[in-house]
Scaffold this active site. Sequence first.
Site, short mmCIF file in Angstrom:
data_model
loop_
_atom_site.label_atom_id
_atom_site.label_comp_id
_atom_site.label_asym_id
_atom_site.label_seq_id
_atom_site.Cartn_x
_atom_site.Cartn_y
_atom_site.Cartn_z
CE1 TYR A 67 35.69 16.09 -85.02
CE2 TYR A 67 34.80 19.28 -86.19
CZ TYR A 67 35.19 17.88 -85.34
OH TYR A 67 34.60 17.78 -84.13
CG ASP A 81 27.49 5.94 -84.79
OD1 ASP A 81 27.21 5.36 -84.05
OD2 ASP A 81 28.08 6.89 -83.40
NE ARG A 174 27.82 11.24 -83.14
CZ ARG A 174 26.79 11.53 -82.12
NH1 ARG A 174 26.36 10.21 -81.56
NH2 ARG A 174 27.15 12.64 -81.02
#
Length: 306
Positions: A67, A81, A174
């Site tokens: 990522y 988020d 996250r």
Amino acid sequence: MVNGVLLVDKPEGPTSHDVVAVARRALDTRRVGHTGTLDPFATGLLVLCVGPATRLAQYLTGLDKAYEATARLGLATDTLDDTGEVLAESEGWRDRTAAEIRAAFEAQQGALDQRPPAYSAKKVGGKKAYELARAGEAVELEPVPVTIHELDVLALDGPDVRFRMRCSSGTYVRAVARDAGETLGCGAHLTALRRTRVGPFDVESAVAFDALQAAATAAGDGEGGDDEGGAADLRGDLEVALLRPLEAMAHLPRLDLDADQAGRVRHGQTLSVAAPVGVVALAEGDELRAVAESDGRRVRPRKVFA
């Protein structure tokens, strides 16, 4: 018959299930499934199995992921988020050095127990955690073992921290931002997330979602009309982009079969041959004949393909 693995570059907004629905219309088949979701706010690589290749999904779901993400320090949200409600704000990040901020992220490399977000698909008493959280119930999930193989901070720009990471399946990016924010004492949440790799598959090789939508729209418009040729052309482009089942299993050890062995495998028979221990792809020429399990001396077919 459409059969293979399709790599799709998901944009921000649609859910992973939305992408599957569009792919079903575009390829004119109900047999489409994903091998790991992306949050609606996230972008990047979705790996879809199509047709008989949907039986291969279990061999793709556990692959490592990579990522690129941006975390914002000083603001914590309930979803971890920027789609969630703000829980706390702090200017404490201003008192932290660049070295301290980098360390809070990069120290998470290695094997660790990570607490999944309350807004996740983890099950609690038979229900998804995010369903309970949205209903206002307090959700506290038990930590689960994950591995972050690499984590590099790429840039610091005020409260924003841009980083990339490669991790085991089931790792929440996250949660990485949340834990770094807690370490720094100021809170943090993700403002951007992009999945760039799944195992050996790279987002650079993926089909744009716009192309998938165009094929789906043309398929709908062309039913019984004059645009059937255009719809077929767009669908043909997608079929060309499909990875053949054997290509999709390239991350597995490969055992090449002769005609006699391939015939026995088609009937589900065990082969007495030397092979790497574990899951093995059985190939005849450029065709996947089965995915099998090997103990080193015997190979037992588990998923057989005609």
